[in-house]
Motif scaffolding. Sequence first.
Motif, PDB file in Angstrom:
ATOM      1  N   PRO A  68       0.826  -1.210   0.000  1.00 50.17           N
ATOM      2  CA  PRO A  68       0.000   0.000   0.000  1.00 50.17           C
ATOM      3  C   PRO A  68       0.855   1.253   0.000  1.00 50.17           C
ATOM      4  N   ALA A  69       0.332   2.309  -0.615  1.00 55.08           N
ATOM      5  CA  ALA A  69       1.013   3.596  -0.602  1.00 55.08           C
ATOM      6  C   ALA A  69       0.401   4.513   0.438  1.00 55.08           C
ATOM      7  N   GLN A  70      -0.571   4.016   1.166  1.00 49.23           N
ATOM      8  CA  GLN A  70      -1.223   4.826   2.173  1.00 49.23           C
ATOM      9  C   GLN A  70      -1.681   3.952   3.334  1.00 49.23           C
ATOM     10  N   CYS A  71      -1.891   4.589   4.474  1.00 50.49           N
ATOM     11  CA  CYS A  71      -2.323   3.881   5.676  1.00 50.49           C
ATOM     12  C   CYS A  71      -3.693   3.253   5.449  1.00 50.49           C
ATOM     13  N   ALA A  72      -3.854   2.013   5.900  1.00 50.62           N
ATOM     14  CA  ALA A  72      -5.108   1.288   5.701  1.00 50.62           C
ATOM     15  C   ALA A  72      -6.258   1.878   6.512  1.00 50.62           C
ATOM     16  N   LEU A  73      -5.941   2.713   7.520  1.00 58.33           N
ATOM     17  CA  LEU A  73      -7.008   3.295   8.337  1.00 58.33           C
ATOM     18  C   LEU A  73      -7.309   4.750   7.987  1.00 58.33           C
ATOM     19  N   CYS A  74      -6.279   5.589   7.971  1.00 61.63           N
ATOM     20  CA  CYS A  74      -6.536   7.021   7.777  1.00 61.63           C
ATOM     21  C   CYS A  74      -6.292   7.493   6.352  1.00 61.63           C
ATOM     22  N   GLY A  75      -5.627   6.675   5.536  1.00 65.74           N
ATOM     23  CA  GLY A  75      -5.371   7.065   4.155  1.00 65.74           C
ATOM     24  C   GLY A  75      -4.162   7.960   3.979  1.00 65.74           C
ATOM     25  N   MET A  76      -3.477   8.280   5.054  1.00 63.45           N
ATOM     26  CA  MET A  76      -2.287   9.132   4.942  1.00 63.45           C
ATOM     27  C   MET A  76      -1.175   8.367   4.234  1.00 63.45           C
ATOM     28  N   GLY A  77      -0.452   9.047   3.363  1.00 69.34           N
ATOM     29  CA  GLY A  77       0.639   8.406   2.662  1.00 69.34           C
ATOM     30  C   GLY A  77       1.706   7.911   3.618  1.00 69.34           C
ATOM     31  N   CYS A 129      -1.738   6.099  13.690  1.00 62.18           N
ATOM     32  CA  CYS A 129      -2.893   5.220  13.847  1.00 62.18           C
ATOM     33  C   CYS A 129      -2.559   4.038  14.744  1.00 62.18           C
ATOM     34  N   ARG A 130      -1.365   3.508  14.586  1.00 61.14           N
ATOM     35  CA  ARG A 130      -0.964   2.381  15.443  1.00 61.14           C
ATOM     36  C   ARG A 130      -0.953   2.819  16.907  1.00 61.14           C
ATOM     37  N   ALA A 131      -0.386   4.009  17.170  1.00 60.10           N
ATOM     38  CA  ALA A 131      -0.306   4.494  18.549  1.00 60.10           C
ATOM     39  C   ALA A 131      -1.683   4.833  19.116  1.00 60.10           C
ATOM     40  N   GLN A 132      -2.559   5.392  18.281  1.00 65.04           N
ATOM     41  CA  GLN A 132      -3.859   5.840  18.770  1.00 65.04           C
ATOM     42  C   GLN A 132      -4.835   4.696  19.004  1.00 65.04           C
ATOM     43  N   TYR A 133      -4.820   3.704  18.108  1.00 67.66           N
ATOM     44  CA  TYR A 133      -5.875   2.694  18.137  1.00 67.66           C
ATOM     45  C   TYR A 133      -5.430   1.315  18.618  1.00 67.66           C
ATOM     46  N   LEU A 134      -4.128   1.037  18.630  1.00 60.20           N
ATOM     47  CA  LEU A 134      -3.714  -0.351  18.823  1.00 60.20           C
ATOM     48  C   LEU A 134      -2.712  -0.562  19.951  1.00 60.20           C
ATOM     49  N   THR A 135      -2.562   0.388  20.841  1.00 58.69           N
ATOM     50  CA  THR A 135      -1.608   0.203  21.940  1.00 58.69           C
ATOM     51  C   THR A 135      -2.284   0.274  23.304  1.00 58.69           C
ATOM     52  N   GLN A 136      -3.610   0.313  23.322  1.00 59.44           N
ATOM     53  CA  GLN A 136      -4.308   0.454  24.593  1.00 59.44           C
ATOM     54  C   GLN A 136      -4.796  -0.915  25.071  1.00 59.44           C
ATOM     55  N   GLY A 137      -4.093  -1.474  26.063  1.00 55.39           N
ATOM     56  CA  GLY A 137      -4.517  -2.742  26.625  1.00 55.39           C
ATOM     57  C   GLY A 137      -5.686  -2.549  27.583  1.00 55.39           C
ATOM     58  N   ARG A 138      -6.388  -3.640  27.875  1.00 53.20           N
ATOM     59  CA  ARG A 138      -7.489  -3.563  28.828  1.00 53.20           C
ATOM     60  C   ARG A 138      -7.631  -4.920  29.498  1.00 53.20           C
ATOM     61  N   PRO A 139      -8.140  -4.969  30.734  1.00 57.69           N
ATOM     62  CA  PRO A 139      -8.342  -6.267  31.386  1.00 57.69           C
ATOM     63  C   PRO A 139      -9.338  -7.122  30.600  1.00 57.69           C
ATOM     64  N   ARG A 140      -9.012  -8.410  30.474  1.00 53.82           N
ATOM     65  CA  ARG A 140      -9.884  -9.320  29.741  1.00 53.82           C
ATOM     66  C   ARG A 140      -9.992 -10.647  30.477  1.00 53.82           C
ATOM     67  N   CYS A 141     -11.096 -11.317  30.265  1.00 57.80           N
ATOM     68  CA  CYS A 141     -11.259 -12.672  30.781  1.00 57.80           C
ATOM     69  C   CYS A 141     -10.191 -13.553  30.143  1.00 57.80           C
ATOM     70  N   PHE A 151      -7.209  -6.819  19.645  1.00 60.30           N
ATOM     71  CA  PHE A 151      -8.007  -5.610  19.859  1.00 60.30           C
ATOM     72  C   PHE A 151      -9.485  -5.937  19.735  1.00 60.30           C
ATOM     73  N   ASP A 152     -10.327  -5.002  20.173  1.00 54.69           N
ATOM     74  CA  ASP A 152     -11.766  -5.154  20.033  1.00 54.69           C
ATOM     75  C   ASP A 152     -12.168  -4.971  18.572  1.00 54.69           C
ATOM     76  N   TYR A 153     -13.168  -5.720  18.158  1.00 54.96           N
ATOM     77  CA  TYR A 153     -13.700  -5.575  16.800  1.00 54.96           C
ATOM     78  C   TYR A 153     -14.666  -4.388  16.809  1.00 54.96           C
ATOM     79  N   ALA A 154     -14.121  -3.219  16.600  1.00 57.52           N
ATOM     80  CA  ALA A 154     -14.887  -1.978  16.648  1.00 57.52           C
ATOM     81  C   ALA A 154     -14.212  -0.966  15.745  1.00 57.52           C
ATOM     82  N   ALA A 155     -14.995   0.021  15.307  1.00 58.77           N
ATOM     83  CA  ALA A 155     -14.452   1.067  14.446  1.00 58.77           C
ATOM     84  C   ALA A 155     -13.369   1.845  15.192  1.00 58.77           C
ATOM     85  N   PRO A 156     -12.319   2.280  14.488  1.00 62.37           N
ATOM     86  CA  PRO A 156     -12.083   2.109  13.053  1.00 62.37           C
ATOM     87  C   PRO A 156     -11.246   0.877  12.696  1.00 62.37           C
TER      88      PRO A 156
END
Length: 249
Positions: free
Chosen positions: A26-35, A44-56, A87-92
């Motif tokens: 890809p020539a652009q980010c799969a989430l935000c479209g930024m080159g 996007c990786r830092a904003q959406y994919l680095t937040q852990g949470r307690p889980r069963c 991660f959770d299956y949620a937008a984005p």
Amino acid sequence: MRTATGHRLDAAWQALRLWLGATVLPAQCALCGMGCPEVLCSPCRAQYLTQGRPRCRQCANPLDDAARLCGRCVRQRPAYDATVTAFDYAAPVDQLLLQLKFGARLALAPLLAELLYVAIRQQQAWEAPQLLCPVPLGPARLAERGFNQALEVARPLARLLDVPLQPRLALRVRETRAQSGVAPQERQANLAHAFAIAPEHGALLQGCHVGIVDDVMSSGHTVHALAAACKSAGATRVSILVVARTPPH
């Protein structure tokens, strides 16, 4: 009625679509479209994919506290013993899986495997499985889609974990409706007797810890049915390794 030429053209187009999805970077980010030169940009990786949470620890549903198991797993244990999700299956971030599954963007599979690998490495007292098994598709669904998204994630994940992959360990012996189109109260029945262990691989499961790989886990009935088939064939432990977990509603 479609002609032989029409079928050949469909097959050729499917092959081209898969080749493009697997090889064109890809020539652009799969989430935000930024080159960017990578599949996913750093913001996007830092904003959406680095937040852990307690889980069963058993089903990976989110928890409000540090309890090891959710109330549902305490009341009725599933056939599998542990679940890890990235991660959770949620937008984005659900778009990453939708682009892979329905857009044949196979270049996303290594990224999803990497994110799952990072989540696995963060688990305390992690027990590595002895082999990995992707959730199989039925023949009709596989022919329609052209690939199994669970297998596409399992391949790079097996390399990262240094665990053998057995892509034909399990078979989907009964075509089922997509779980997303089945009423919640009917989902378990929809998957009854859907999976079997390939006879030539049955010996591998004796006393084995199996890691089942899938893209999305919603109700958990699919992986429960496959885990039950593995344990009936001799597996002693089953861990679910799933890219995304649908939060309970």
